[in-house]
Design a protein around this motif. Structure first.
Motif, PDB file in Angstrom:
ATOM      1  N   MET A   1      70.539  -0.692  18.761  1.00  0.00           N
ATOM      2  CA  MET A   1      69.248  -1.315  18.409  1.00  0.00           C
ATOM      3  C   MET A   1      68.305  -1.042  19.772  1.00  0.00           C
ATOM      4  O   MET A   1      67.052  -0.723  19.802  1.00  0.00           O
ATOM      5  N   PHE A   2      68.905  -1.282  20.809  1.00  0.00           N
ATOM      6  CA  PHE A   2      68.375  -1.185  22.181  1.00  0.00           C
ATOM      7  C   PHE A   2      67.850   0.443  22.331  1.00  0.00           C
ATOM      8  O   PHE A   2      66.605   0.689  22.620  1.00  0.00           O
ATOM      9  N   LYS A   3      68.711   1.456  22.034  1.00  0.00           N
ATOM     10  CA  LYS A   3      68.577   2.815  22.068  1.00  0.00           C
ATOM     11  C   LYS A   3      67.448   3.161  21.134  1.00  0.00           C
ATOM     12  O   LYS A   3      66.728   4.123  21.111  1.00  0.00           O
ATOM     13  N   LYS A   4      67.529   2.479  19.813  1.00  0.00           N
ATOM     14  CA  LYS A   4      66.509   3.043  18.939  1.00  0.00           C
ATOM     15  C   LYS A   4      64.953   2.538  19.426  1.00  0.00           C
ATOM     16  O   LYS A   4      64.147   3.250  19.201  1.00  0.00           O
ATOM     17  N   LEU A   5      64.806   1.376  20.104  1.00  0.00           N
ATOM     18  CA  LEU A   5      63.618   0.945  20.608  1.00  0.00           C
ATOM     19  C   LEU A   5      63.252   1.984  21.816  1.00  0.00           C
ATOM     20  O   LEU A   5      62.025   2.381  21.633  1.00  0.00           O
ATOM     21  N   SER A   6      64.024   2.129  22.512  1.00  0.00           N
ATOM     22  CA  SER A   6      63.689   3.327  23.728  1.00  0.00           C
ATOM     23  C   SER A   6      63.387   4.650  23.184  1.00  0.00           C
ATOM     24  O   SER A   6      62.308   5.140  23.319  1.00  0.00           O
ATOM     25  N   ASN A   7      64.359   5.109  22.169  1.00  0.00           N
ATOM     26  CA  ASN A   7      63.863   6.386  21.670  1.00  0.00           C
ATOM     27  C   ASN A   7      62.403   6.138  20.829  1.00  0.00           C
ATOM     28  O   ASN A   7      61.604   7.371  20.784  1.00  0.00           O
ATOM     29  N   GLY A   8      62.306   5.285  20.213  1.00  0.00           N
ATOM     30  CA  GLY A   8      60.958   5.249  19.501  1.00  0.00           C
ATOM     31  C   GLY A   8      59.908   5.068  20.394  1.00  0.00           C
ATOM     32  O   GLY A   8      58.775   5.929  20.128  1.00  0.00           O
ATOM     33  N   CYS A   9      59.852   4.295  21.587  1.00  0.00           N
ATOM     34  CA  CYS A   9      58.943   4.614  22.820  1.00  0.00           C
ATOM     35  C   CYS A   9      58.678   6.107  23.164  1.00  0.00           C
ATOM     36  O   CYS A   9      57.548   6.234  23.374  1.00  0.00           O
ATOM     37  N   VAL A  10      59.753   6.792  23.279  1.00  0.00           N
ATOM     38  CA  VAL A  10      59.956   7.975  23.857  1.00  0.00           C
ATOM     39  C   VAL A  10      59.110   8.875  22.952  1.00  0.00           C
ATOM     40  O   VAL A  10      58.025   9.596  23.230  1.00  0.00           O
ATOM     41  N   SER A  11      59.396   8.723  21.519  1.00  0.00           N
ATOM     42  CA  SER A  11      58.731   9.547  20.697  1.00  0.00           C
ATOM     43  C   SER A  11      57.323   9.383  20.308  1.00  0.00           C
ATOM     44  O   SER A  11      56.625  10.131  20.398  1.00  0.00           O
ATOM     45  N   LEU A  12      56.918   8.158  20.406  1.00  0.00           N
ATOM     46  CA  LEU A  12      55.595   7.576  20.474  1.00  0.00           C
ATOM     47  C   LEU A  12      54.733   8.117  21.652  1.00  0.00           C
ATOM     48  O   LEU A  12      53.613   8.776  21.329  1.00  0.00           O
ATOM     49  N   VAL A  13      55.277   8.069  22.889  1.00  0.00           N
ATOM     50  CA  VAL A  13      54.334   8.712  24.003  1.00  0.00           C
ATOM     51  C   VAL A  13      54.445  10.207  23.869  1.00  0.00           C
ATOM     52  O   VAL A  13      53.517  10.697  24.041  1.00  0.00           O
ATOM     53  N   ASN A  14      55.405  10.887  23.459  1.00  0.00           N
ATOM     54  CA  ASN A  14      55.399  12.176  23.412  1.00  0.00           C
ATOM     55  C   ASN A  14      54.572  12.948  22.240  1.00  0.00           C
ATOM     56  O   ASN A  14      53.784  13.648  22.455  1.00  0.00           O
ATOM     57  N   ARG A  15      54.289  11.774  21.174  1.00  0.00           N
ATOM     58  CA  ARG A  15      53.104  12.317  20.324  1.00  0.00           C
ATOM     59  C   ARG A  15      51.897  12.017  20.594  1.00  0.00           C
ATOM     60  O   ARG A  15      50.846  12.759  20.309  1.00  0.00           O
ATOM     61  N   PHE A  16      51.429  10.869  21.364  1.00  0.00           N
ATOM     62  CA  PHE A  16      49.990  10.544  21.679  1.00  0.00           C
ATOM     63  C   PHE A  16      49.697  10.478  23.045  1.00  0.00           C
ATOM     64  O   PHE A  16      48.385  10.285  23.082  1.00  0.00           O
ATOM     65  N   LEU A  17      50.425  10.639  23.894  1.00  0.00           N
ATOM     66  CA  LEU A  17      49.979  10.550  25.340  1.00  0.00           C
ATOM     67  C   LEU A  17      49.641  11.932  25.719  1.00  0.00           C
ATOM     68  O   LEU A  17      50.398  12.895  26.000  1.00  0.00           O
ATOM     69  N   PRO A  18      48.427  12.334  25.913  1.00  0.00           N
ATOM     70  CA  PRO A  18      48.006  13.544  26.632  1.00  0.00           C
ATOM     71  C   PRO A  18      48.147  13.602  27.937  1.00  0.00           C
ATOM     72  O   PRO A  18      48.631  13.046  28.563  1.00  0.00           O
ATOM     73  N   ASP A  19      48.022  15.078  28.343  1.00  0.00           N
ATOM     74  CA  ASP A  19      48.221  15.261  29.792  1.00  0.00           C
ATOM     75  C   ASP A  19      47.392  14.257  30.665  1.00  0.00           C
ATOM     76  O   ASP A  19      46.421  13.842  30.215  1.00  0.00           O
ATOM     77  N   PRO A  20      47.894  13.789  31.717  1.00  0.00           N
ATOM     78  CA  PRO A  20      47.144  12.829  32.474  1.00  0.00           C
ATOM     79  C   PRO A  20      45.790  13.207  32.790  1.00  0.00           C
ATOM     80  O   PRO A  20      45.121  12.303  33.044  1.00  0.00           O
ATOM     81  N   PHE A  21      45.216  14.493  32.943  1.00  0.00           N
ATOM     82  CA  PHE A  21      43.852  14.359  33.106  1.00  0.00           C
ATOM     83  C   PHE A  21      43.006  14.262  31.937  1.00  0.00           C
ATOM     84  O   PHE A  21      41.996  13.809  32.075  1.00  0.00           O
ATOM     85  N   ILE A  22      43.400  14.619  30.683  1.00  0.00           N
ATOM     86  CA  ILE A  22      43.143  14.202  29.489  1.00  0.00           C
ATOM     87  C   ILE A  22      42.823  12.774  29.341  1.00  0.00           C
ATOM     88  O   ILE A  22      41.805  12.135  28.898  1.00  0.00           O
ATOM     89  N   PHE A  23      43.955  12.185  29.478  1.00  0.00           N
ATOM     90  CA  PHE A  23      43.988  10.673  29.666  1.00  0.00           C
ATOM     91  C   PHE A  23      43.012  10.162  30.523  1.00  0.00           C
ATOM     92  O   PHE A  23      42.251   9.315  30.092  1.00  0.00           O
ATOM     93  N   CYS A  24      42.894  10.716  31.723  1.00  0.00           N
ATOM     94  CA  CYS A  24      41.797  10.019  32.789  1.00  0.00           C
ATOM     95  C   CYS A  24      40.277  10.292  32.003  1.00  0.00           C
ATOM     96  O   CYS A  24      39.433   9.255  32.177  1.00  0.00           O
TER      97      CYS A  24
END
Length: 452
Positions: A1-24
């Motif tokens: 269960m815990f690994k599923k949560l962390s894997n989900g967070c990693v997948s979410l960030v990999n898909r939607f978090l842009p490069d830090p400069f774009i984020f800025c």
């Protein structure tokens, strides 16, 4: 269960978090749009606030670049590498590697945040060299996760500001709520603060270890890519080369640095400012590299990771300029509007909790302890006093909020990422879990304080 949560967070960030400069850039647009109705400014005025703020962090940007460069150069000295390797050898397995780096990073950041940021990333790289099968992303995320308690430790800018005597400065910073210095025994060393730090120190290393991916999902790093070639200096022949390789030349400047540091600590106590941390790294780096030319080469190598700081910090300064801008001295700012909202829904019991949450939101856009204190201190401190909340508790609630959302704000991760050679997208998914855990601990802590 815990690994599923962390894997989900990693997948979410990999898909939607842009490069830090774009984020800025995205944050810049959001703050620009929100600040216009909040302050009553027009578009041109707000552009002016952004432009006036862009260069407001130049000194701080240089300090942060030096944290990365001087710390990395010091760590690459042969003698220092041996010490780091000895500590890393405590980690015999991937799980132990995550536990070791998290624990050491937490302790180091509690002692001093600048020191902890560098030491954690350097130790993580050495563990990656020694331990096979360890997930490099989680390892660096674990090193950075220690930063979550910095503002509750020795270098916390808000508790240190409250502990600094000076009636006029205190009255100005706290909106007239505090006129006498509040000792660190009531903030950093208060029982409730130490309990929250201890809970995180004991639990977070094992929570991070629990997130280690299964064998088929591990992202490792080739240890050869982390190998740093020993610098070979040829035998000096010309007078110029002999000066460049002179131990005496390094000794003279190192002695000057050591004398100043002794003088400073005698007169100021154990007060590790960012400038002093950098001077320590500079002096020790010169000593351990032995000759001037070896240190020059080490610095040249270390500067390659500073690009993110140089590019992004001016934009964050512009965001802070818009967040703190007001049309008049007593007029509303966007940061003030956010703080006022949480004050309006608070009572004596919930005020410490809401101070923490509001500080977490403001920190997302004003990722600077000093900047956040300048914005929220004059609003939250008088409001807490009116509700009967101890000013020391209000100050620490703001401090914890300032540190908390650093786990999803790439601003402070840049030095560690520069040392590790990763992007924010690689680590922020794991840092989300740290955000959730620390949020639960600190929210519970301040809610209990409000009930007592």
């Amino acid at each position: 269960m815990f690994k599923k949560l962390s894997n989900g967070c990693v997948s979410l960030v990999n898909r939607f978090l842009p490069d830090p400069f774009i984020f800025c850039i995205i944050l810049t647009v959001i703050v620009f749009i929100a600040a216009i109705p909040a302050t009553g400014a027009d578009v041109i005025t707000m552009v002016g606030a952004w432009g006036d703020g862009v260069w407001g962090l130049l000194a701080f940007s240089m300090q942060m670049a030096l944290v990365l460069v001087l710390g990395n150069a010091f760590a690459n000295a042969p003698a220092v590498k041996k010490v780091v390797a000895a500590v890393a050898s405590l980690a015999k397995t991937p799980i132990k590697g995550i536990v070791v780096v998290t624990f050491f990073s937490l302790v180091a950041c509690w002692i001093n945040w600048g020191f902890g940021l560098v030491v954690g990333a350097i130790l993580a790289k050495e563990i990656a060299r020694q331990v096979k099968g360890i997930d490099y992303r989680l390892l660096i995320a674990s090193a950075y996760s220690g930063f979550v308690i910095w503002h509750a430790g020795f270098s916390g800018s808000i508790p240190l500001a409250l502990a600094t005597p000076g009636e006029e400065a205190l009255l100005s910073a706290t909106g007239g709520a505090v006129s006498e210095a509040i000792p660190t025994s009531m903030t950093i060393f208060a029982p409730y603060n130490l309990v929250m730090v201890l809970v995180i120190l004991v639990c977070l290393p094992f929570i991070n270890a629990k997130m280690h991916p299964s064998a088929d999902q591990i992202v490792t790093v080739d240890s050869n890519l982390l190998h740093e070639e020993e610098m070979v200096c040829k035998t000096p022949e010309t007078p110029a080369e002999k000066i460049e390789n002179s131990v005496i030349m390094s000794g003279v400047i190192a002695l000057a640095g050591l004398v100043y540091l002794v003088y400073y600590f005698i007169n100021n106590g154990f007060n590790l400012t960012l400038n002093i941390v950098n001077l320590i790294f500079l002096t020790l780096g010169i000593i351990f590299h032995k000759t001037p030319i070896r240190y020059v080469n080490a610095i040249s190598e270390a500067t390659q990771g500073a690009a993110g700081i140089i590019l992004q910090f001016p934009f964050y300064a512009g965001i802070m300029g818009m967040m703190t801008f007001s049309m008049t001295d007593d007029g509303p700012s966007l940061a003030g509007v956010i703080s006022d909202f949480f004050v309006s829904i608070s009572n004596q019991v919930t005020f410490p909790l809401f101070s923490f949450l509001s500080a977490g939101i403001v920190n997302f856009f004003v990722p600077s302890g000093g900047g956040q204190w300048a914005v929220q201190g004059p609003i939250m401190m008088p409001a807490g006093l009116k509700l009967g909340v101890d000013p020391a508790v209000t100050g620490m609630a703001i401090a914890w909020g300032d540190a908390w959302t650093n786990m999803i704000q790439p601003f402070w991760a840049l030095p560690a990422l520069g040392i590790a050679g990763l992007s924010a997208r690689d680590i922020m998914g794991y840092c989300l879990i740290t955000l959730f855990f620390v949020g639960i601990v600190v929210c519970g802590g301040f809610l209990i304080i409000g009930l007592i």
